[in-house]
Design a protein around this motif. Structure first.
Motif, PDB file in Angstrom:
ATOM      1  N   PRO A 146     -41.398 -58.785   2.728  1.00 21.51           N
ATOM      2  CA  PRO A 146     -40.560 -57.790   2.268  1.00 21.51           C
ATOM      3  C   PRO A 146     -39.079 -57.715   2.904  1.00 21.51           C
ATOM      4  CG  PRO A 146     -42.464 -57.543   1.323  1.00 21.51           C
ATOM      5  CD  PRO A 146     -42.885 -58.290   2.219  1.00 21.51           C
ATOM      6  N   GLN A 147     -40.010 -57.035   4.430  1.00 20.03           N
ATOM      7  CA  GLN A 147     -39.246 -56.568   5.473  1.00 20.03           C
ATOM      8  C   GLN A 147     -37.835 -57.471   6.065  1.00 20.03           C
ATOM      9  OE1 GLN A 147     -39.699 -53.611   5.927  1.00 20.03           O
ATOM     10  NE2 GLN A 147     -41.751 -52.669   4.574  1.00 20.03           N
ATOM     11  N   ILE A 148     -38.359 -58.859   5.940  1.00 22.81           N
ATOM     12  CA  ILE A 148     -38.280 -59.802   6.483  1.00 22.81           C
ATOM     13  C   ILE A 148     -36.616 -59.621   5.521  1.00 22.81           C
ATOM     14  CG2 ILE A 148     -37.762 -62.257   7.372  1.00 22.81           C
ATOM     15  CD1 ILE A 148     -39.029 -60.155   9.194  1.00 22.81           C
ATOM     16  N   VAL A 149     -37.215 -60.084   4.515  1.00 19.39           N
ATOM     17  CA  VAL A 149     -36.020 -60.533   3.777  1.00 19.39           C
ATOM     18  C   VAL A 149     -35.150 -59.593   3.870  1.00 19.39           C
ATOM     19  CG1 VAL A 149     -35.193 -61.195   1.569  1.00 19.39           C
ATOM     20  CG2 VAL A 149     -37.193 -61.519   2.400  1.00 19.39           C
ATOM     21  N   MET A 150     -35.345 -57.864   3.513  1.00 25.51           N
ATOM     22  CA  MET A 150     -34.763 -56.891   3.808  1.00 25.51           C
ATOM     23  C   MET A 150     -33.686 -56.984   4.816  1.00 25.51           C
ATOM     24  SD  MET A 150     -34.976 -53.124   3.638  1.00 25.51           S
ATOM     25  CE  MET A 150     -35.877 -53.026   5.345  1.00 25.51           C
ATOM     26  N   ILE A 151     -34.476 -57.575   6.537  1.00 19.53           N
ATOM     27  CA  ILE A 151     -33.428 -57.513   7.365  1.00 19.53           C
ATOM     28  C   ILE A 151     -32.674 -58.375   7.104  1.00 19.53           C
ATOM     29  CG2 ILE A 151     -34.004 -57.761   9.555  1.00 19.53           C
ATOM     30  CD1 ILE A 151     -36.281 -56.441   9.740  1.00 19.53           C
ATOM     31  N   VAL A 152     -32.840 -59.440   7.701  1.00 22.12           N
ATOM     32  CA  VAL A 152     -31.668 -60.997   6.949  1.00 22.12           C
ATOM     33  C   VAL A 152     -30.462 -60.486   6.051  1.00 22.12           C
ATOM     34  CG1 VAL A 152     -31.062 -63.008   6.267  1.00 22.12           C
ATOM     35  CG2 VAL A 152     -33.939 -62.280   7.791  1.00 22.12           C
ATOM     36  N   ASN A 153     -30.963 -59.934   4.727  1.00 20.19           N
ATOM     37  CA  ASN A 153     -29.552 -59.789   3.586  1.00 20.19           C
ATOM     38  C   ASN A 153     -29.093 -58.574   4.423  1.00 20.19           C
ATOM     39  OD1 ASN A 153     -30.855 -61.093   2.208  1.00 20.19           O
ATOM     40  ND2 ASN A 153     -32.630 -60.210   0.915  1.00 20.19           N
ATOM     41  N   LEU A 174     -34.227 -55.890  17.361  1.00 21.12           N
ATOM     42  CA  LEU A 174     -36.229 -55.827  17.385  1.00 21.12           C
ATOM     43  C   LEU A 174     -37.349 -55.248  16.736  1.00 21.12           C
ATOM     44  CD1 LEU A 174     -35.210 -53.895  21.061  1.00 21.12           C
ATOM     45  CD2 LEU A 174     -36.036 -56.322  20.784  1.00 21.12           C
ATOM     46  N   THR A 175     -36.568 -54.648  15.904  1.00 22.69           N
ATOM     47  CA  THR A 175     -36.732 -54.616  15.053  1.00 22.69           C
ATOM     48  C   THR A 175     -37.670 -55.490  13.652  1.00 22.69           C
ATOM     49  OG1 THR A 175     -35.940 -52.272  14.470  1.00 22.69           O
ATOM     50  CG2 THR A 175     -37.697 -53.032  12.421  1.00 22.69           C
ATOM     51  N   PHE A 176     -36.584 -56.132  13.701  1.00 24.86           N
ATOM     52  CA  PHE A 176     -36.944 -58.579  13.283  1.00 24.86           C
ATOM     53  C   PHE A 176     -37.803 -58.592  13.839  1.00 24.86           C
ATOM     54  CE2 PHE A 176     -34.963 -62.752  12.914  1.00 24.86           C
ATOM     55  CZ  PHE A 176     -35.722 -62.287  11.253  1.00 24.86           C
ATOM     56  N   GLN A 177     -37.708 -58.619  15.347  1.00 23.77           N
ATOM     57  CA  GLN A 177     -38.614 -60.066  16.229  1.00 23.77           C
ATOM     58  C   GLN A 177     -40.324 -58.936  15.613  1.00 23.77           C
ATOM     59  OE1 GLN A 177     -38.078 -62.568  17.625  1.00 23.77           O
ATOM     60  NE2 GLN A 177     -36.825 -62.703  16.992  1.00 23.77           N
ATOM     61  N   PHE A 178     -40.295 -57.582  15.864  1.00 22.64           N
ATOM     62  CA  PHE A 178     -41.973 -56.942  15.627  1.00 22.64           C
ATOM     63  C   PHE A 178     -42.513 -57.378  14.972  1.00 22.64           C
ATOM     64  CE2 PHE A 178     -43.877 -53.297  13.811  1.00 22.64           C
ATOM     65  CZ  PHE A 178     -44.654 -53.044  14.836  1.00 22.64           C
ATOM     66  N   PHE A 179     -41.321 -56.838  13.854  1.00 23.34           N
ATOM     67  CA  PHE A 179     -42.048 -57.580  11.676  1.00 23.34           C
ATOM     68  C   PHE A 179     -42.188 -59.337  11.712  1.00 23.34           C
ATOM     69  CE2 PHE A 179     -39.869 -53.520  10.313  1.00 23.34           C
ATOM     70  CZ  PHE A 179     -40.907 -53.330   9.841  1.00 23.34           C
ATOM     71  N   LEU A 180     -41.528 -60.378  12.278  1.00 23.15           N
ATOM     72  CA  LEU A 180     -41.868 -61.251  12.756  1.00 23.15           C
ATOM     73  C   LEU A 180     -43.106 -61.977  13.619  1.00 23.15           C
ATOM     74  CD1 LEU A 180     -38.934 -63.315  13.047  1.00 23.15           C
ATOM     75  CD2 LEU A 180     -39.743 -63.884  11.361  1.00 23.15           C
ATOM     76  N   ASN A 181     -43.731 -61.151  14.132  1.00 18.24           N
ATOM     77  CA  ASN A 181     -45.174 -61.130  15.206  1.00 18.24           C
ATOM     78  C   ASN A 181     -45.987 -60.340  14.970  1.00 18.24           C
ATOM     79  OD1 ASN A 181     -43.625 -63.600  16.731  1.00 18.24           O
ATOM     80  ND2 ASN A 181     -42.182 -61.792  17.104  1.00 18.24           N
ATOM     81  N   ILE A 182     -45.951 -59.049  14.040  1.00 15.11           N
ATOM     82  CA  ILE A 182     -46.982 -57.708  13.994  1.00 15.11           C
ATOM     83  C   ILE A 182     -48.663 -58.843  13.922  1.00 15.11           C
ATOM     84  CG2 ILE A 182     -45.885 -57.370  12.111  1.00 15.11           C
ATOM     85  CD1 ILE A 182     -47.013 -54.483  12.461  1.00 15.11           C
ATOM     86  N   GLY A 183     -47.990 -59.738  12.149  1.00 21.14           N
ATOM     87  CA  GLY A 183     -49.400 -60.232  12.353  1.00 21.14           C
ATOM     88  C   GLY A 183     -50.100 -61.138  13.584  1.00 21.14           C
TER      89      GLY A 183
END
Length: 309
Positions: A146-153, A174-183
């Motif tokens: 959901p976070q990634i979809v929100m940032i992309v949109n 940077l926020t986008f990359q953080f959510f991409l790699n947090i897992g």
């Protein structure tokens, strides 16, 4: 037009990709044949099949994204391609790291020797632990997507009236990359803990063998050493992988530095093929299968008659 240095690094990246696909394809094929032969699926077999398959897709994704950014950056203008690659990246990259981390934890629980109640409880329920880790992976996806979809949109909305490539503010990126790699960071942390505890177990076992004057080359010590080598190699190669990704991310701030980006792609591509090689050399079944494949090739090469003028 690419420079000689840039062409050299691209050649290395392509070579790494070919080796990675061959190595991981070999691991998956051997374990699939073993499962069919024995008519049952083992946990280690499933982990290796999943790991090899996810890494083949990861290699294709890294190279596809890299070549598009190098040779056809205009393809990102519409935002569709970057959106698809982003969603695939979350699934494939997280799956690859999950299988590698689960394999590390499997080695740790199978080989390490501790008397703590929690460890003994986990050791007896090793299959459930793997399923628990899968649950954590699914939960991370439910949180991240959901976070990634929100940032992309949001980025597409801000750039809907622009004809130049998609622009994203540095803080948003940077926020986008953080959510991409947090897992990925969480799973890698679990592998670090498993490796550290396995090294402690090896050290304790070695001291026990020395005190009993039984030597250090008993089967348990051999298993410890092999598992430590696999885990340490995974950690080192993953650090190189993360450095490569960090270099690629840093190219967002210096988009004209194509050589730096190509070097990042080359560095990131070391991990998928390098770790597959370590797994083949560290697993007796895979090592013997590789020797059976290579032996006829070596014999044909040696027996090939020399041409005389």
């Amino acid at each position: 037009m690419l420079s000689i240095v840039e062409s050299f690094f691209i050649f290395i990246a392509i070579s790494e990709s070919i080796l990675g696909i061959l190595g991981n394809g070999f691991i998956g094929l051997v374990n699939c044949m073993d499962c069919v032969k024995n008519k049952k699926f083992s946990v280690i077999g499933l982990l290796l099949i999943g790991l090899s398959t996810s890494r083949i897709f990861l290699i294709w994704l890294i190279m596809t994204d890299g070549f598009v950014k190098i040779f056809s950056p205009h393809m990102y203008n519409s935002g569709k391609l970057i959106e698809y690659i982003t969603y695939l990246w979350v699934i494939i990259n997280h799956s690859s790291i999950w299988f590698a981390s689960s394999l590390s934890i499997f080695y740790f629980l199978k080989i390490a020797n501790f008397s703590h109640r929690i460890f003994l409880w986990l050791k007896r329920r090793i299959n459930r632990v793997i399923f628990l880790l899968m649950g954590l992976l699914l939960v991370s996806w439910l949180f991240i997507f959901p976070q990634i979809v929100m940032i992309v949109n949001d980025t597409k909305m801000k750039n809907r009236n622009k004809t130049e490539p998609l622009y994203m503010a540095k803080s948003d990126y940077l926020t986008f990359q953080f959510f991409l790699n947090i897992g990925v960071i969480f799973l890698f942390t679990l592998s670090l803990i498993a490796c550290f505890l396995l090294i402690i177990s090896l050290w304790r076992h070695s001291r026990h063998m020395q005190s009993n004057v039984l030597g250090l080359r008993d089967p348990s010590t051999e298993a410890h050493v092999k598992a430590v080598k696999v885990l340490v190699s995974f950690i080192i190669l993953f650090i190189l992988y993360f450095i490569g990704l960090a270099i690629e991310i840093s190219c967002f701030t210096v988009p004209e530095n194509k050589l730096l980006f190509i070097f990042g792609v080359t560095t990131a591509a070391i991990y998928p093929w390098g770790h597959s090689l370590i797994l083949i050399l560290g697993n007796n079944k895979l090592k013997q299968a590789s020797l059976k494949v290579l032996q006829p090739l070596m014999c044909c090469w040696k027996e090939k008659p020399l041409r005389t003028p």
